[in-house]
Scaffold this motif. Structure first.
Motif, PDB file in Angstrom:
ATOM      1  N   UNK A  50      42.010  34.563  -4.530  1.00 45.77           N
ATOM      2  CA  UNK A  50      42.668  34.975  -3.660  1.00 45.77           C
ATOM      3  C   UNK A  50      44.172  34.347  -4.512  1.00 45.77           C
ATOM      4  N   UNK A  51      44.549  34.359  -5.009  1.00 40.55           N
ATOM      5  CA  UNK A  51      45.675  34.176  -5.823  1.00 40.55           C
ATOM      6  C   UNK A  51      46.052  35.351  -5.926  1.00 40.55           C
ATOM      7  N   UNK A  52      45.242  36.393  -5.705  1.00 36.23           N
ATOM      8  CA  UNK A  52      46.268  37.822  -5.982  1.00 36.23           C
ATOM      9  C   UNK A  52      46.002  38.565  -4.302  1.00 36.23           C
ATOM     10  N   UNK A  53      45.973  37.945  -3.178  1.00 33.26           N
ATOM     11  CA  UNK A  53      45.664  38.405  -2.107  1.00 33.26           C
ATOM     12  C   UNK A  53      46.673  38.427  -1.368  1.00 33.26           C
ATOM     13  N   UNK A  54      46.487  39.876  -0.434  1.00 42.55           N
ATOM     14  CA  UNK A  54      47.891  40.394   0.184  1.00 42.55           C
ATOM     15  C   UNK A  54      47.864  38.932   1.557  1.00 42.55           C
ATOM     16  N   UNK A  55      49.263  38.519   2.395  1.00 44.21           N
ATOM     17  CA  UNK A  55      49.557  37.898   3.379  1.00 44.21           C
ATOM     18  C   UNK A  55      50.502  38.423   4.046  1.00 44.21           C
ATOM     19  N   UNK A  56      50.112  38.852   5.369  1.00 46.27           N
ATOM     20  CA  UNK A  56      51.042  39.638   6.185  1.00 46.27           C
ATOM     21  C   UNK A  56      51.320  39.046   7.003  1.00 46.27           C
ATOM     22  N   UNK A  57      51.478  38.704   8.315  1.00 46.85           N
ATOM     23  CA  UNK A  57      51.087  38.415  10.126  1.00 46.85           C
ATOM     24  C   UNK A  57      50.683  37.567  10.328  1.00 46.85           C
ATOM     25  N   UNK A  58      50.239  36.587   8.948  1.00 46.17           N
ATOM     26  CA  UNK A  58      49.357  35.057   9.642  1.00 46.17           C
ATOM     27  C   UNK A  58      48.018  35.532   9.070  1.00 46.17           C
ATOM     28  N   UNK A  59      48.153  36.903   7.483  1.00 48.63           N
ATOM     29  CA  UNK A  59      46.401  36.956   7.920  1.00 48.63           C
ATOM     30  C   UNK A  59      46.236  36.969   6.374  1.00 48.63           C
ATOM     31  N   UNK A  60      45.222  36.546   5.925  1.00 48.05           N
ATOM     32  CA  UNK A  60      44.847  37.147   4.415  1.00 48.05           C
ATOM     33  C   UNK A  60      44.523  37.640   4.100  1.00 48.05           C
ATOM     34  N   UNK A  61      44.603  38.546   2.984  1.00 45.23           N
ATOM     35  CA  UNK A  61      43.301  39.962   2.801  1.00 45.23           C
ATOM     36  C   UNK A  61      43.144  39.754   1.157  1.00 45.23           C
ATOM     37  N   UNK A  62      41.920  39.518   0.900  1.00 46.01           N
ATOM     38  CA  UNK A  62      41.193  39.178   0.143  1.00 46.01           C
ATOM     39  C   UNK A  62      41.060  40.347  -0.506  1.00 46.01           C
ATOM     40  N   UNK A  63      41.911  40.626  -2.315  1.00 44.99           N
ATOM     41  CA  UNK A  63      41.884  42.227  -2.819  1.00 44.99           C
ATOM     42  C   UNK A  63      40.707  42.778  -3.213  1.00 44.99           C
ATOM     43  N   UNK A  64      39.117  42.217  -2.547  1.00 46.99           N
ATOM     44  CA  UNK A  64      38.175  42.413  -3.740  1.00 46.99           C
ATOM     45  C   UNK A  64      38.292  43.675  -2.602  1.00 46.99           C
ATOM     46  N   UNK A  65      37.265  43.082  -1.263  1.00 48.28           N
ATOM     47  CA  UNK A  65      36.695  43.892  -1.137  1.00 48.28           C
ATOM     48  C   UNK A  65      37.423  43.633   0.707  1.00 48.28           C
ATOM     49  N   UNK A  66      38.928  43.685   0.686  1.00 47.33           N
ATOM     50  CA  UNK A  66      39.338  44.059   1.951  1.00 47.33           C
ATOM     51  C   UNK A  66      39.083  42.658   3.037  1.00 47.33           C
ATOM     52  N   UNK A  67      38.795  41.483   2.949  1.00 43.47           N
ATOM     53  CA  UNK A  67      37.994  40.827   4.123  1.00 43.47           C
ATOM     54  C   UNK A  67      39.385  39.850   4.441  1.00 43.47           C
ATOM     55  N   UNK A  68      39.743  39.978   6.216  1.00 39.07           N
ATOM     56  CA  UNK A  68      40.764  39.097   6.311  1.00 39.07           C
ATOM     57  C   UNK A  68      40.174  37.420   7.231  1.00 39.07           C
ATOM     58  N   UNK A  69      41.189  37.204   6.810  1.00 41.41           N
ATOM     59  CA  UNK A  69      41.246  35.689   7.067  1.00 41.41           C
ATOM     60  C   UNK A  69      42.975  35.392   7.776  1.00 41.41           C
ATOM     61  N   UNK A  70      42.592  34.823   9.100  1.00 39.86           N
ATOM     62  CA  UNK A  70      44.115  34.800   9.158  1.00 39.86           C
ATOM     63  C   UNK A  70      44.125  33.074   9.311  1.00 39.86           C
ATOM     64  N   UNK A  71      45.513  33.058   8.326  1.00 37.62           N
ATOM     65  CA  UNK A  71      46.484  31.666   7.747  1.00 37.62           C
ATOM     66  C   UNK A  71      45.740  29.857   8.519  1.00 37.62           C
ATOM     67  N   UNK A  72      46.179  29.955  10.207  1.00 39.63           N
ATOM     68  CA  UNK A  72      46.450  28.873  10.740  1.00 39.63           C
ATOM     69  C   UNK A  72      44.996  28.256  10.929  1.00 39.63           C
ATOM     70  N   UNK A  73      43.791  28.971  11.002  1.00 42.59           N
ATOM     71  CA  UNK A  73      42.580  28.195  10.758  1.00 42.59           C
ATOM     72  C   UNK A  73      41.625  28.772   9.944  1.00 42.59           C
ATOM     73  N   UNK A  74      41.871  29.625   9.148  1.00 43.88           N
ATOM     74  CA  UNK A  74      40.850  30.777   8.535  1.00 43.88           C
ATOM     75  C   UNK A  74      39.834  31.297   8.952  1.00 43.88           C
ATOM     76  N   UNK A  75      40.145  31.901  10.673  1.00 42.11           N
ATOM     77  CA  UNK A  75      38.352  32.332  10.857  1.00 42.11           C
ATOM     78  C   UNK A  75      38.796  33.945  10.219  1.00 42.11           C
ATOM     79  N   UNK A  76      37.651  34.172   9.995  1.00 43.03           N
ATOM     80  CA  UNK A  76      37.361  35.365  10.018  1.00 43.03           C
ATOM     81  C   UNK A  76      37.684  36.472  11.052  1.00 43.03           C
ATOM     82  N   UNK A  77      38.576  37.318  10.778  1.00 44.00           N
ATOM     83  CA  UNK A  77      39.147  38.950  11.002  1.00 44.00           C
ATOM     84  C   UNK A  77      38.608  40.219  10.882  1.00 44.00           C
TER      85      UNK A  77
END
Length: 105
Positions: A50-77
């Motif tokens: 995840x070191x190259x993941x996109x982070x925007x508006x408090x959400x991290x997006x995995x660059x491989x399959x675009x899974x998105x996780x909330x930074x505050x608590x890690x929840x899958x969004x």
């Protein structure tokens, strides 16, 4: 529990990212939009880094399959394929001029 320092506070600027390997833990420390986060360094979906993941508006997006996780608590969004667990996060501990985490003795 023992304090394990990760970084000096002076080095934490917006956009900061650094991976750490501590025992069996692979962690990623990030500062984004004034907030500091510590979470697992690999996506729980397919273990992609995840070191190259996109982070925007408090959400991290995995660059491989675009899974998105909330930074505050890690929840899958958002999942692009099958569902997976959320991103593991760790509470940060501030001690003196350093930030780190508590590890079991």
């Amino acid at each position: 529990m023992r304090f394990r320092p990760l970084e000096k506070l002076i080095n934490l600027q917006d956009g900061y990212r650094r991976s750490f390997r501590i025992d069996e833990l692979a962690l990623l420390l990030v500062k984004q939009d004034g907030e500091v986060y510590l979470f697992e360094a690999r996506c729980p979906h397919r273990e992609h880094a995840l070191d190259a993941a996109t982070i925007r508006d408090g959400v991290l997006e995995c660059p491989l399959h675009r899974y998105r996780f909330r930074l505050a608590d890690g929840a899958l969004v958002q999942a692009s394929e099958e569902s997976c667990r959320g991103l593991k996060t760790w509470p940060l501990i501030y001690e003196g001029n350093e930030v780190g985490l508590l590890l079991p003795d």
